[in-house]
Design a protein around this motif. Structure first.
Motif, PDB file in Angstrom:
ATOM      1  N   GLU A  72       0.847  -1.188   0.000  1.00 35.77           N
ATOM      2  CA  GLU A  72       0.000   0.000   0.000  1.00 35.77           C
ATOM      3  C   GLU A  72       0.886   1.242   0.000  1.00 35.77           C
ATOM      4  N   MET A  73       0.439   2.284  -0.691  1.00 31.83           N
ATOM      5  CA  MET A  73       1.213   3.510  -0.786  1.00 31.83           C
ATOM      6  C   MET A  73       0.806   4.493   0.314  1.00 31.83           C
ATOM      7  N   PHE A  74       1.785   5.173   0.863  1.00 31.25           N
ATOM      8  CA  PHE A  74       1.526   6.166   1.911  1.00 31.25           C
ATOM      9  C   PHE A  74       0.608   7.267   1.377  1.00 31.25           C
ATOM     10  N   GLY A  75       0.942   7.833   0.240  1.00 29.89           N
ATOM     11  CA  GLY A  75       0.056   8.727  -0.495  1.00 29.89           C
ATOM     12  C   GLY A  75      -0.105  10.121   0.075  1.00 29.89           C
ATOM     13  N   ASN A  76      -0.661  10.993  -0.758  1.00 33.65           N
ATOM     14  CA  ASN A  76      -0.903  12.376  -0.348  1.00 33.65           C
ATOM     15  C   ASN A  76      -2.010  12.495   0.696  1.00 33.65           C
ATOM     16  N   ASP A  77      -2.967  11.566   0.665  1.00 32.34           N
ATOM     17  CA  ASP A  77      -4.059  11.635   1.634  1.00 32.34           C
ATOM     18  C   ASP A  77      -3.532  11.539   3.064  1.00 32.34           C
ATOM     19  N   SER A  78      -2.539  10.687   3.272  1.00 27.29           N
ATOM     20  CA  SER A  78      -1.948  10.548   4.612  1.00 27.29           C
ATOM     21  C   SER A  78      -1.246  11.841   5.023  1.00 27.29           C
ATOM     22  N   ILE A  79      -0.534  12.444   4.065  1.00 28.76           N
ATOM     23  CA  ILE A  79       0.157  13.702   4.352  1.00 28.76           C
ATOM     24  C   ILE A  79      -0.851  14.786   4.711  1.00 28.76           C
ATOM     25  N   CYS A  80      -1.939  14.884   3.950  1.00 26.36           N
ATOM     26  CA  CYS A  80      -2.956  15.912   4.209  1.00 26.36           C
ATOM     27  C   CYS A  80      -3.619  15.706   5.561  1.00 26.36           C
ATOM     28  N   GLU A  81      -3.887  14.456   5.923  1.00 23.32           N
ATOM     29  CA  GLU A  81      -4.536  14.189   7.210  1.00 23.32           C
ATOM     30  C   GLU A  81      -3.636  14.589   8.374  1.00 23.32           C
ATOM     31  N   ILE A  82      -2.337  14.372   8.242  1.00 23.60           N
ATOM     32  CA  ILE A  82      -1.403  14.783   9.299  1.00 23.60           C
ATOM     33  C   ILE A  82      -1.363  16.304   9.408  1.00 23.60           C
ATOM     34  N   ILE A  83      -1.342  16.981   8.251  1.00 24.55           N
ATOM     35  CA  ILE A  83      -1.360  18.452   8.259  1.00 24.55           C
ATOM     36  C   ILE A  83      -2.605  18.951   8.975  1.00 24.55           C
ATOM     37  N   ARG A  84      -3.754  18.351   8.661  1.00 22.15           N
ATOM     38  CA  ARG A  84      -5.015  18.758   9.291  1.00 22.15           C
ATOM     39  C   ARG A  84      -4.961  18.555  10.814  1.00 22.15           C
ATOM     40  N   GLN A  85      -4.476  17.414  11.235  1.00 21.21           N
ATOM     41  CA  GLN A  85      -4.429  17.111  12.665  1.00 21.21           C
ATOM     42  C   GLN A  85      -3.432  17.997  13.407  1.00 21.21           C
ATOM     43  N   LYS A  86      -2.377  18.420  12.703  1.00 24.29           N
ATOM     44  CA  LYS A  86      -1.311  19.185  13.341  1.00 24.29           C
ATOM     45  C   LYS A  86      -1.345  20.661  12.942  1.00 24.29           C
ATOM     46  N   LYS A  87      -2.491  21.153  12.537  1.00 25.72           N
ATOM     47  CA  LYS A  87      -2.572  22.514  12.005  1.00 25.72           C
ATOM     48  C   LYS A  87      -2.156  23.581  13.016  1.00 25.72           C
ATOM     49  N   ASP A  88      -2.264  23.282  14.299  1.00 20.94           N
ATOM     50  CA  ASP A  88      -1.882  24.254  15.330  1.00 20.94           C
ATOM     51  C   ASP A  88      -0.448  24.080  15.809  1.00 20.94           C
ATOM     52  N   THR A 146       3.866  23.651  15.283  1.00 25.31           N
ATOM     53  CA  THR A 146       4.904  24.385  14.564  1.00 25.31           C
ATOM     54  C   THR A 146       5.251  23.661  13.267  1.00 25.31           C
ATOM     55  N   ALA A 147       5.954  24.353  12.389  1.00 21.87           N
ATOM     56  CA  ALA A 147       6.378  23.743  11.129  1.00 21.87           C
ATOM     57  C   ALA A 147       7.256  22.520  11.389  1.00 21.87           C
ATOM     58  N   ASN A 148       8.136  22.621  12.354  1.00 18.61           N
ATOM     59  CA  ASN A 148       9.031  21.505  12.675  1.00 18.61           C
ATOM     60  C   ASN A 148       8.253  20.305  13.203  1.00 18.61           C
ATOM     61  N   GLU A 149       7.246  20.565  14.019  1.00 11.83           N
ATOM     62  CA  GLU A 149       6.429  19.477  14.558  1.00 11.83           C
ATOM     63  C   GLU A 149       5.613  18.808  13.451  1.00 11.83           C
ATOM     64  N   ILE A 150       5.086  19.600  12.522  1.00 10.21           N
ATOM     65  CA  ILE A 150       4.342  19.032  11.395  1.00 10.21           C
ATOM     66  C   ILE A 150       5.267  18.160  10.552  1.00 10.21           C
ATOM     67  N   MET A 151       6.454  18.672  10.253  1.00  7.46           N
ATOM     68  CA  MET A 151       7.425  17.916   9.463  1.00  7.46           C
ATOM     69  C   MET A 151       7.786  16.600  10.132  1.00  7.46           C
ATOM     70  N   ASN A 152       8.111  16.648  11.409  1.00  5.44           N
ATOM     71  CA  ASN A 152       8.511  15.431  12.127  1.00  5.44           C
ATOM     72  C   ASN A 152       7.361  14.434  12.230  1.00  5.44           C
ATOM     73  N   SER A 153       6.131  14.918  12.340  1.00  4.38           N
ATOM     74  CA  SER A 153       4.971  14.026  12.396  1.00  4.38           C
ATOM     75  C   SER A 153       4.804  13.281  11.078  1.00  4.38           C
ATOM     76  N   ILE A 154       4.989  13.979   9.959  1.00  3.21           N
ATOM     77  CA  ILE A 154       4.893  13.327   8.647  1.00  3.21           C
ATOM     78  C   ILE A 154       5.985  12.274   8.493  1.00  3.21           C
ATOM     79  N   LEU A 155       7.209  12.619   8.875  1.00  2.08           N
ATOM     80  CA  LEU A 155       8.314  11.672   8.757  1.00  2.08           C
ATOM     81  C   LEU A 155       8.120  10.471   9.689  1.00  2.08           C
ATOM     82  N   GLU A 156       7.613  10.717  10.884  1.00  3.04           N
ATOM     83  CA  GLU A 156       7.387   9.619  11.833  1.00  3.04           C
ATOM     84  C   GLU A 156       6.291   8.678  11.337  1.00  3.04           C
ATOM     85  N   GLU A 157       5.207   9.252  10.814  1.00  4.46           N
ATOM     86  CA  GLU A 157       4.119   8.411  10.302  1.00  4.46           C
ATOM     87  C   GLU A 157       4.571   7.623   9.083  1.00  4.46           C
TER      88      GLU A 157
END
Length: 306
Positions: free
Chosen positions: A205-221, A223-234
């Motif tokens: 299965e592919m990680f895909g853009n949908d996964s990236i968008c969902e992390i952005i939505r969940q982490k919208k509040d 910092t940029a660094n926290e959003i980046m690290n969350s995407i890389l961790e997931e």
């Protein structure tokens, strides 16, 4: 056997040196730009790779513009790293000269194509320019994955698409500049290479853009660094902690302040309406919390009354 081992050790040392040189060419820190929160990182599958990102045209603390570039050379290892280094040098040189970002990318492609020749090697690129005065963005897309723009006010995502082939394919290639106005506080822009989106798990299965968008939505509040690290961790967890199959790079930009723009509006406002008392402007600024859209309404009202 000893000769072979010696050659292997020499090759290892050469690759270590190449890795050290390439790492030194990546940004050692993110720019401190008023109104923006920025984070970025490259992770290579091998000791060297073809992914690239850079920040240009900024001065810490007082920038009116910042350019953010992300690129991905086809393939892995030392050959890709060498082409990436060449592209970086061309981009930095050309961006220091007059011209639009479409001119920059077109000229870089012209010169890079002379190096790639018949080798079949190429590089995708996304060149983003943020105008902090006008709160606008311009971009050129050269065969790269579109950047993702998230607007928290209506929970919407937009892909920053645009025409353009990868660099190094056609020496005569022309590239188009796209533009979007109205960059606002809280919006998030994510640029990444396909190594993140195309990550596959054990079920293919592919990680895909949908996964990236969902992390952005969940982490919208966050910092940029926290959003980046969350995407890389997931992404890491999605792949079941196995080694990456590709290089991957990500840059996250979050608009976190309207202060710079509001200051510029106030200066322009005072030039247009010189008889307006300074106390009136300061009172207005505090009352509306420096919000750009409300200040524009006030300016238009005052100009109609003149």
């Amino acid at each position: 056997m000893r000769i072979k081992r010696k050659e292997q050790n020499q090759m290892r040392r050469s690759l270590d040196l190449a890795r050290e040189v390439q790492q030194s060419l990546l940004p050692s820190s993110v720019p401190e730009v008023a109104g923006l929160d920025i984070a970025g990182k490259s992770i290579y599958r091998e000791k060297t790779g073809g992914d690239y990102y850079d920040f240009l045209n900024f001065k810490n603390g007082s920038s009116k513009r910042v350019d953010i570039i992300i690129g991905d050379v086809a393939g892995h290892g030392l050959p890709s790293a060498l082409l990436m280094i060449t592209a970086r040098a061309l981009i930095r040189l050309r961006s220091s000269l007059p011209g639009s970002i479409s001119d920059i990318v077109t000229d870089v492609n012209h010169h890079l194509s002379q190096d790639t020749g018949e080798s079949g090697r190429f590089m995708t690129l996304f060149y983003l320019s943020i105008d902090l005065v006008n709160k606008s963005i311009k971009w050129v897309r050269a065969g790269h994955d579109p950047a993702i723009l998230y607007n928290p006010y209506d929970d919407s995502f937009q892909e920053l698409i645009g025409p353009g082939i990868p660099l190094g394919v056609d020496q005569a290639g022309q590239f188009v500049e796209c533009q979007k106005m109205g960059l606002a506080k809280g919006q998030i822009i994510v640029l990444n290479t396909d190594g993140i989106r195309e990550t596959r798990n054990s079920r293919d299965e592919m990680f895909g853009n949908d996964s990236i968008c969902e992390i952005i939505r969940q982490k919208k509040d966050a910092t940029a660094n926290e959003i980046m690290n969350s995407i890389l961790e997931e992404r890491y967890n999605f792949q079941s902690n196995s080694n990456p199959e590709d290089d991957f790079t990500i840059v996250v930009i979050k608009v976190n302040d309207d202060l710079y723009r509001s200051k510029m509006i106030l200066q322009d406002f005072m030039r247009k309406i010189p008889n307006t008392p300074l106390k009136t402007i300061e009172s207005l600024t505090r009352k509306i919390k420096m919000r750009q859209k409300n200040l524009f309404k006030f300016m238009r009202l005052q100009e109609r009354r003149r």
